[in-house]
Design a protein around this motif. Sequence first.
Motif, PDB file in Angstrom:
ATOM      1  N   LEU A   1      61.514 -32.644   6.565  1.00  0.00           N
ATOM      2  CA  LEU A   1      62.103 -33.719   5.871  1.00  0.00           C
ATOM      3  C   LEU A   1      62.577 -32.885   4.415  1.00  0.00           C
ATOM      4  O   LEU A   1      61.850 -32.483   3.988  1.00  0.00           O
ATOM      5  CB  LEU A   1      61.413 -34.957   5.491  1.00  0.00           C
ATOM      6  CG  LEU A   1      62.102 -35.912   4.578  1.00  0.00           C
ATOM      7  CD1 LEU A   1      63.275 -36.409   5.082  1.00  0.00           C
ATOM      8  CD2 LEU A   1      61.251 -37.082   4.124  1.00  0.00           C
ATOM      9  N   GLU A   2      63.677 -32.942   4.059  1.00  0.00           N
ATOM     10  CA  GLU A   2      64.555 -32.279   2.676  1.00  0.00           C
ATOM     11  C   GLU A   2      65.175 -33.600   2.270  1.00  0.00           C
ATOM     12  O   GLU A   2      66.204 -34.101   2.903  1.00  0.00           O
ATOM     13  CB  GLU A   2      65.328 -31.337   3.164  1.00  0.00           C
ATOM     14  CG  GLU A   2      66.093 -30.729   1.790  1.00  0.00           C
ATOM     15  CD  GLU A   2      66.930 -29.904   2.121  1.00  0.00           C
ATOM     16  OE1 GLU A   2      67.827 -29.059   1.201  1.00  0.00           O
ATOM     17  OE2 GLU A   2      67.253 -29.419   3.396  1.00  0.00           O
ATOM     18  N   PHE A   3      64.877 -33.718   0.939  1.00  0.00           N
ATOM     19  CA  PHE A   3      65.608 -34.573   0.046  1.00  0.00           C
ATOM     20  C   PHE A   3      66.811 -33.907  -0.882  1.00  0.00           C
ATOM     21  O   PHE A   3      66.013 -32.999  -1.482  1.00  0.00           O
ATOM     22  CB  PHE A   3      64.579 -35.511  -0.688  1.00  0.00           C
ATOM     23  CG  PHE A   3      64.136 -36.565  -0.342  1.00  0.00           C
ATOM     24  CD1 PHE A   3      64.761 -37.548   0.741  1.00  0.00           C
ATOM     25  CD2 PHE A   3      62.613 -36.368   0.129  1.00  0.00           C
ATOM     26  CE1 PHE A   3      63.889 -38.719   1.277  1.00  0.00           C
ATOM     27  CE2 PHE A   3      62.221 -37.366   0.691  1.00  0.00           C
ATOM     28  CZ  PHE A   3      62.639 -38.607   1.233  1.00  0.00           C
ATOM     29  N   THR A   4      67.936 -34.002  -0.669  1.00  0.00           N
ATOM     30  CA  THR A   4      68.849 -33.270  -1.404  1.00  0.00           C
ATOM     31  C   THR A   4      69.358 -33.896  -2.856  1.00  0.00           C
ATOM     32  O   THR A   4      69.142 -35.068  -2.948  1.00  0.00           O
ATOM     33  CB  THR A   4      70.109 -33.144  -0.538  1.00  0.00           C
ATOM     34  OG1 THR A   4      70.775 -34.274  -0.478  1.00  0.00           O
ATOM     35  CG2 THR A   4      69.709 -32.533   0.796  1.00  0.00           C
ATOM     36  N   GLY A   5      69.764 -32.981  -3.571  1.00  0.00           N
ATOM     37  CA  GLY A   5      70.021 -33.478  -5.018  1.00  0.00           C
ATOM     38  C   GLY A   5      71.217 -34.502  -4.946  1.00  0.00           C
ATOM     39  O   GLY A   5      71.055 -35.165  -6.196  1.00  0.00           O
ATOM     40  N   ASP A   6      72.053 -34.731  -3.876  1.00  0.00           N
ATOM     41  CA  ASP A   6      73.033 -35.474  -3.914  1.00  0.00           C
ATOM     42  C   ASP A   6      72.709 -36.782  -3.219  1.00  0.00           C
ATOM     43  O   ASP A   6      73.464 -37.405  -2.798  1.00  0.00           O
ATOM     44  CB  ASP A   6      74.409 -34.827  -3.418  1.00  0.00           C
ATOM     45  CG  ASP A   6      73.992 -33.984  -1.839  1.00  0.00           C
ATOM     46  OD1 ASP A   6      73.007 -34.168  -1.480  1.00  0.00           O
ATOM     47  OD2 ASP A   6      75.068 -33.707  -1.428  1.00  0.00           O
ATOM     48  N   GLY A   7      71.393 -36.922  -2.960  1.00  0.00           N
ATOM     49  CA  GLY A   7      70.900 -38.253  -2.308  1.00  0.00           C
ATOM     50  C   GLY A   7      70.711 -38.437  -0.816  1.00  0.00           C
ATOM     51  O   GLY A   7      70.819 -39.528  -0.491  1.00  0.00           O
ATOM     52  N   PHE A   8      70.644 -37.343  -0.126  1.00  0.00           N
ATOM     53  CA  PHE A   8      70.533 -37.298   1.275  1.00  0.00           C
ATOM     54  C   PHE A   8      69.020 -37.091   1.693  1.00  0.00           C
ATOM     55  O   PHE A   8      68.413 -36.315   1.227  1.00  0.00           O
ATOM     56  CB  PHE A   8      71.517 -36.369   1.917  1.00  0.00           C
ATOM     57  CG  PHE A   8      72.953 -36.871   1.990  1.00  0.00           C
ATOM     58  CD1 PHE A   8      73.482 -37.720   3.014  1.00  0.00           C
ATOM     59  CD2 PHE A   8      73.951 -36.551   0.971  1.00  0.00           C
ATOM     60  CE1 PHE A   8      74.700 -38.149   2.840  1.00  0.00           C
ATOM     61  CE2 PHE A   8      75.138 -36.799   0.806  1.00  0.00           C
ATOM     62  CZ  PHE A   8      75.465 -37.962   1.757  1.00  0.00           C
ATOM     63  N   ALA A   9      68.792 -37.704   2.821  1.00  0.00           N
ATOM     64  CA  ALA A   9      67.420 -37.152   3.635  1.00  0.00           C
ATOM     65  C   ALA A   9      68.076 -36.572   4.810  1.00  0.00           C
ATOM     66  O   ALA A   9      68.666 -37.004   5.751  1.00  0.00           O
ATOM     67  CB  ALA A   9      66.611 -38.323   3.732  1.00  0.00           C
TER      68      ALA A   9
ATOM     69  N   SER B   1      78.701 -24.270  10.898  1.00  0.00           N
ATOM     70  CA  SER B   1      78.432 -24.017   9.508  1.00  0.00           C
ATOM     71  C   SER B   1      78.848 -25.318   8.571  1.00  0.00           C
ATOM     72  O   SER B   1      78.419 -25.350   7.346  1.00  0.00           O
ATOM     73  CB  SER B   1      79.181 -22.879   8.951  1.00  0.00           C
ATOM     74  OG  SER B   1      80.572 -23.137   9.297  1.00  0.00           O
ATOM     75  N   ASP B   2      79.729 -26.207   9.059  1.00  0.00           N
ATOM     76  CA  ASP B   2      80.143 -27.156   8.302  1.00  0.00           C
ATOM     77  C   ASP B   2      79.382 -28.591   8.859  1.00  0.00           C
ATOM     78  O   ASP B   2      79.686 -29.723   8.477  1.00  0.00           O
ATOM     79  CB  ASP B   2      81.413 -27.257   8.463  1.00  0.00           C
ATOM     80  CG  ASP B   2      82.235 -28.427   7.488  1.00  0.00           C
ATOM     81  OD1 ASP B   2      81.854 -28.384   6.398  1.00  0.00           O
ATOM     82  OD2 ASP B   2      83.223 -29.162   7.913  1.00  0.00           O
ATOM     83  N   LEU B   3      78.595 -28.299   9.740  1.00  0.00           N
ATOM     84  CA  LEU B   3      78.119 -29.734  10.306  1.00  0.00           C
ATOM     85  C   LEU B   3      77.053 -30.510   9.368  1.00  0.00           C
ATOM     86  O   LEU B   3      77.600 -31.763   9.394  1.00  0.00           O
ATOM     87  CB  LEU B   3      76.805 -29.232  11.375  1.00  0.00           C
ATOM     88  CG  LEU B   3      76.577 -30.158  12.499  1.00  0.00           C
ATOM     89  CD1 LEU B   3      77.577 -30.595  13.492  1.00  0.00           C
ATOM     90  CD2 LEU B   3      75.213 -29.719  13.227  1.00  0.00           C
ATOM     91  N   ILE B   4      76.465 -29.835   8.588  1.00  0.00           N
ATOM     92  CA  ILE B   4      75.863 -30.911   7.670  1.00  0.00           C
ATOM     93  C   ILE B   4      76.828 -31.328   6.397  1.00  0.00           C
ATOM     94  O   ILE B   4      76.725 -32.622   6.177  1.00  0.00           O
ATOM     95  CB  ILE B   4      74.531 -30.230   6.864  1.00  0.00           C
ATOM     96  CG1 ILE B   4      73.396 -29.959   8.200  1.00  0.00           C
ATOM     97  CG2 ILE B   4      73.767 -31.067   5.727  1.00  0.00           C
ATOM     98  CD1 ILE B   4      73.007 -31.266   8.776  1.00  0.00           C
ATOM     99  N   PRO B   5      77.599 -30.539   5.934  1.00  0.00           N
ATOM    100  CA  PRO B   5      78.586 -31.110   4.926  1.00  0.00           C
ATOM    101  C   PRO B   5      79.491 -32.153   5.537  1.00  0.00           C
ATOM    102  O   PRO B   5      79.788 -33.197   4.875  1.00  0.00           O
ATOM    103  CB  PRO B   5      79.460 -29.889   4.586  1.00  0.00           C
ATOM    104  CG  PRO B   5      78.494 -28.783   4.758  1.00  0.00           C
ATOM    105  CD  PRO B   5      77.520 -29.133   5.966  1.00  0.00           C
ATOM    106  N   LYS B   6      79.675 -32.046   7.050  1.00  0.00           N
ATOM    107  CA  LYS B   6      80.645 -33.103   7.495  1.00  0.00           C
ATOM    108  C   LYS B   6      79.773 -34.324   7.734  1.00  0.00           C
ATOM    109  O   LYS B   6      80.458 -35.625   7.452  1.00  0.00           O
ATOM    110  CB  LYS B   6      81.167 -32.686   8.798  1.00  0.00           C
ATOM    111  CG  LYS B   6      81.940 -33.469   9.544  1.00  0.00           C
ATOM    112  CD  LYS B   6      83.133 -33.880   8.522  1.00  0.00           C
ATOM    113  CE  LYS B   6      84.200 -34.762   9.593  1.00  0.00           C
ATOM    114  NZ  LYS B   6      85.402 -34.868   9.064  1.00  0.00           N
TER     115      LYS B   6
END
Length: 238
Positions: free
Chosen positions: A8-16, A186-191
């Motif tokens: 599990l990673e919590f990102t700086g822009d609010g995602f898990a 490469s764009d899977l998570i950003p999408k």
Amino acid sequence: MEKRLVTLEFTGDGFAIVRMRNGQNRLNSTFLGSLNQALDEVERNKECKALITTGEGKFYSNGIDLDWLMGQDGATVDRFSKTLENTLWRVMHFPLPTVAAINGHAFAGGAFLAMSHDYRVMRSDRGWISWNETHLKMRFGDMLLDLLSKKVLAMKSIREAVLFGKRVTAGEAKELFLVDAMTDISDLIPKAKQMAFEALGPNGIDRDMLQRMKQDLYVRPLGNKPFLPGTNVKASKL
């Protein structure tokens, strides 16, 4: 050092971002336990805005670990069945927007896991989504049939991906409304993030209200078919 099946990673822009990291990510009691521990952490984090699940390499999830399941006694099978059912409903009713970032194959139980999310984005150049139970001579339990009826609304989609168990590519899955978008790996998570942000809207959504609305729309049924004909595995095990 013990291998972590799910991270599990919590990102700086609010995602898990929950990453399934056990090869084919076959579903068994240990794996579901790790997945639910990650979901517990996400729910405890009140700063988190949305949940993304994904896998690594060739597989999102290759479904239930049937080799493991067939070697278990009836009580263990029953416990696994209930855990799987509870996990799918937990994701269906999760108090945040959820996006399955399908990095590779999603078969059978893995396809059900993906469909339990609010949104799905699939890698465009590799991977299939399919329910291959017809080919395995296995039937669905009531809960899984109910999930399909809520999440797969087009008869053509049911016919192609479920009834005949075809291996559906990302392009075909989008045409069949099984996924909402497809993109390069490469764009899977950003999408996936973009889709969640769009779901939240400019003002966000109250967690409790979102969960109540999901519970109202996706009412959990009672009862299950008791057994799979010709096997010792109950119908809700697929």
